[in-house]
Design an enzyme around this catalytic site. Sequence first.
Site, PDB file in Angstrom:
ATOM      1  N   HIS A 189     -46.664 -13.669  -2.541  1.00 26.92           N
ATOM      2  CA  HIS A 189     -48.093 -13.556  -2.830  1.00 26.92           C
ATOM      3  C   HIS A 189     -48.677 -12.227  -2.378  1.00 26.92           C
ATOM      4  O   HIS A 189     -49.615 -11.716  -2.987  1.00 26.92           O
ATOM      5  CB  HIS A 189     -48.830 -14.782  -2.307  1.00 26.92           C
ATOM      6  CG  HIS A 189     -48.441 -15.983  -3.093  1.00 26.92           C
ATOM      7  ND1 HIS A 189     -47.365 -16.760  -2.768  1.00 26.92           N
ATOM      8  CD2 HIS A 189     -48.899 -16.453  -4.277  1.00 26.92           C
ATOM      9  CE1 HIS A 189     -47.209 -17.688  -3.697  1.00 26.92           C
ATOM     10  NE2 HIS A 189     -48.126 -17.528  -4.620  1.00 26.92           N
ATOM     11  N   GLU A 431     -42.271 -24.092 -14.287  1.00 27.68           N
ATOM     12  CA  GLU A 431     -41.668 -23.215 -13.282  1.00 27.68           C
ATOM     13  C   GLU A 431     -40.440 -23.860 -12.638  1.00 27.68           C
ATOM     14  O   GLU A 431     -39.820 -23.280 -11.762  1.00 27.68           O
ATOM     15  CB  GLU A 431     -42.697 -22.772 -12.224  1.00 27.68           C
ATOM     16  CG  GLU A 431     -43.636 -23.838 -11.738  1.00 27.68           C
ATOM     17  CD  GLU A 431     -44.792 -23.320 -10.886  1.00 27.68           C
ATOM     18  OE1 GLU A 431     -44.901 -22.112 -10.664  1.00 27.68           O
ATOM     19  OE2 GLU A 431     -45.586 -24.153 -10.433  1.00 27.68           O
ATOM     20  N   ASP A 455     -41.786 -18.609  -9.980  1.00 24.56           N
ATOM     21  CA  ASP A 455     -41.012 -19.728  -9.452  1.00 24.56           C
ATOM     22  C   ASP A 455     -39.865 -20.085 -10.374  1.00 24.56           C
ATOM     23  O   ASP A 455     -38.794 -20.472  -9.908  1.00 24.56           O
ATOM     24  CB  ASP A 455     -41.922 -20.949  -9.231  1.00 24.56           C
ATOM     25  CG  ASP A 455     -42.651 -20.838  -7.905  1.00 24.56           C
ATOM     26  OD1 ASP A 455     -41.991 -20.519  -6.898  1.00 24.56           O
ATOM     27  OD2 ASP A 455     -43.875 -21.029  -7.878  1.00 24.56           O
ATOM     28  N   CYS A 502     -47.925 -16.946 -17.177  1.00 23.91           N
ATOM     29  CA  CYS A 502     -48.889 -16.446 -16.183  1.00 23.91           C
ATOM     30  C   CYS A 502     -48.195 -15.918 -14.932  1.00 23.91           C
ATOM     31  O   CYS A 502     -48.844 -15.520 -13.983  1.00 23.91           O
ATOM     32  CB  CYS A 502     -49.895 -17.531 -15.806  1.00 23.91           C
ATOM     33  SG  CYS A 502     -49.144 -18.946 -14.991  1.00 23.91           S
TER      34      CYS A 502
HETATM   35  C1  PEP Z   1     -45.436 -18.570 -10.774  1.00 23.71           C
HETATM   36  O1  PEP Z   1     -44.707 -19.264 -10.067  1.00 23.71           O
HETATM   37  O2  PEP Z   1     -45.019 -17.789 -11.648  1.00 23.71           O
HETATM   38  C2  PEP Z   1     -46.887 -18.637 -10.607  1.00 23.71           C
HETATM   39  C3  PEP Z   1     -47.697 -18.020 -11.444  1.00 23.71           C
HETATM   40  O3  PEP Z   1     -47.361 -19.315  -9.536  1.00 23.71           O
HETATM   41  P1  PEP Z   1     -47.403 -18.736  -8.038  1.00 23.71           P
HETATM   42  O4  PEP Z   1     -46.956 -17.305  -8.088  1.00 23.71           O
HETATM   43  O5  PEP Z   1     -48.810 -18.894  -7.563  1.00 23.71           O
HETATM   44  O6  PEP Z   1     -46.440 -19.623  -7.332  1.00 23.71           O
HETATM   45 MG    MG Z   2     -45.572 -20.854  -8.925  1.00 26.87          MG
END
Ligand code: PEP
Ligand code: MG
Length: 577
Positions: A189, A431, A455, A502
């Site tokens: 993140h 994911e 993920d 996304c």
């Molecule tokens: C992902 O896993 O691609 C996603 C968009 O969710 P996060 O990065 O918040 O886990």
């Molecule tokens: Mg994710």
Amino acid sequence: MVLKGNPVSPGAALGHVHVYRSFSPEASESFIEKNAAGSEKKRYEETREKAAAEIQDICNSLKNDDPKKTNIFSAHLDILNDPAAYEEITERIETGLCAGDWAIWNIYTKYINMLLKTEDAVIRERYVDFEDVRNRILRIWHGFPESNLSSLTAPVIVAAKDLLPSDTATIDRRNVLAIITETGGSTSHSAIIARSYGIPAILGIPNLLDKIKHGAFAAVDAFTGEVFTEPDNETITLLSAKRERSLKEAAETKTFQKIEPITADGYRMEIGLNIGSANDEELAGAEYTDFAGLFRTEFLFMGRSTLPCEEEQFAAYRKVLEIFGKKPVYLRTLDIGGDKTLSCLELPKEDNPFLGKRALRLCFGNPGIFKTQLRAALRASVFGNLHLMLPMVGSIDDIRHAKAIIEEARAELEAEGARNNWEYKLGIMIEVPSIALIADIAAAEIDFASIGTNDLCQYLCAADRMNPEVSGYYQSFHPAMFRLIGETAAHFNRAGKPLSVCGEMGGNPLAAAVLTGLGIRKLSMGPASIAPVKRMLSHLSVKNAEEIADKVKGFCTAAEVENYLEREPLLKLPEIH
Ligand code: PEP
Ligand code: MG
């Protein structure tokens, strides 16, 4: 000295290092001898003065360019100087013979608890300010330096062991030249936030904090993943030139931000905005995007000691839905666990948190928390185009279980006589490979889906997205990723159900080109990726994208795919003049 890490957000920077260690006070009951009361009280007064000076400095530095934040810190000065708190704390020291830090903890915590019990949501929210002031005083008391990324007074290179999402969410980004950390991979993140703000970042530098000093001068090359401590003149000149070039290139690319995302052969793509903190600056992207393709709601739950109530969540969801109006908002339900922890909720200790009770699984284990969020979202749905999106779905059981809880939330609201003209679509994040592989069945069960490539890659390649030791195994460009995404897209397109991407791949212009060729027509990304992706799409035809995607699916390794994409003439963009 040259330190090496994983470059996750491109750019270059030169500046002084700010070592960031977040402080969370721990209180233990302790008492003093009667004859120590005078010196303990004096130490409290001195600590208070130092805290006042720190807050005043922050106010002065923010005065001209961020008056809203100045108000917050002026309120902190009022809290600090409150005579009632001063009297109660000194009384605890002098009469109760409490150690100063124990007295400070006690009195401020008493106020915090009182505020938390207040009915009025606006007053209740002020507890955060009391917590902030309490933590500041205790930090100074224990001799730790100031460490708050929301109040940097000069541009610096931030060095940390790790940055929690709550740290990055409040980061004062105008003063962050670059981010360097010991942990974190390209889709951690911290990396996502750095990229979305366009801050150069290198993560996963082994033992960084043992090797770099607070205040040292450094040069960061986030193209190559190198940090030069006390660089020589030649390196400084080289990095300054790189920095200038990349800033110029970024400024030029930005001219594509507001164009319509139409491919060279006339296909209208849809570009979505990933929302991580829902502040005004981020939401300005609503104007030039077609939907909010990922509204990460975790920010509401982070960096606080109590869970957000239904009203607070309702207000936040309503704001985003209203800003997007008719455009869909993919409100993702709580995705906690893995690298995202909460101070307001104790999570189970697990050996493999990314494979454990994360996201939807955690919500199933805490139906009260899940339902509060669902109630807030359902109520907010009348203000916009709500698309509820479930994270970490692994099976049709997960979808049906979630549907049952949504029904319960809806029934509860109805029984309470709430307005019930809620309209929403229900979707999932793809994911986990087990759901991608039955995409045809999943598509029949829901209204839409979005592929979370961050993920998906972690679970498909069996490589922890946070662990620098296995970053080489975390291969977003693995041919298996593209094959699986292609299959998923084919199923959704056949079923006539919307599918978007996304994860971070959607915001990478080269990956975006391949995804388009695989049949994806909706891509959602952080604000800084919008212009580069629109620029790429405007130069590429769907026909060429399909040819490229076919080639990509035939390669053996991720390195082959990357080499090919970097050299493919159809993906070379013309110079901007
Ligand atoms: C992902 O896993 O691609 C996603 C968009 O969710 P996060 O990065 O918040 O886990
Ligand atoms: Mg994710």
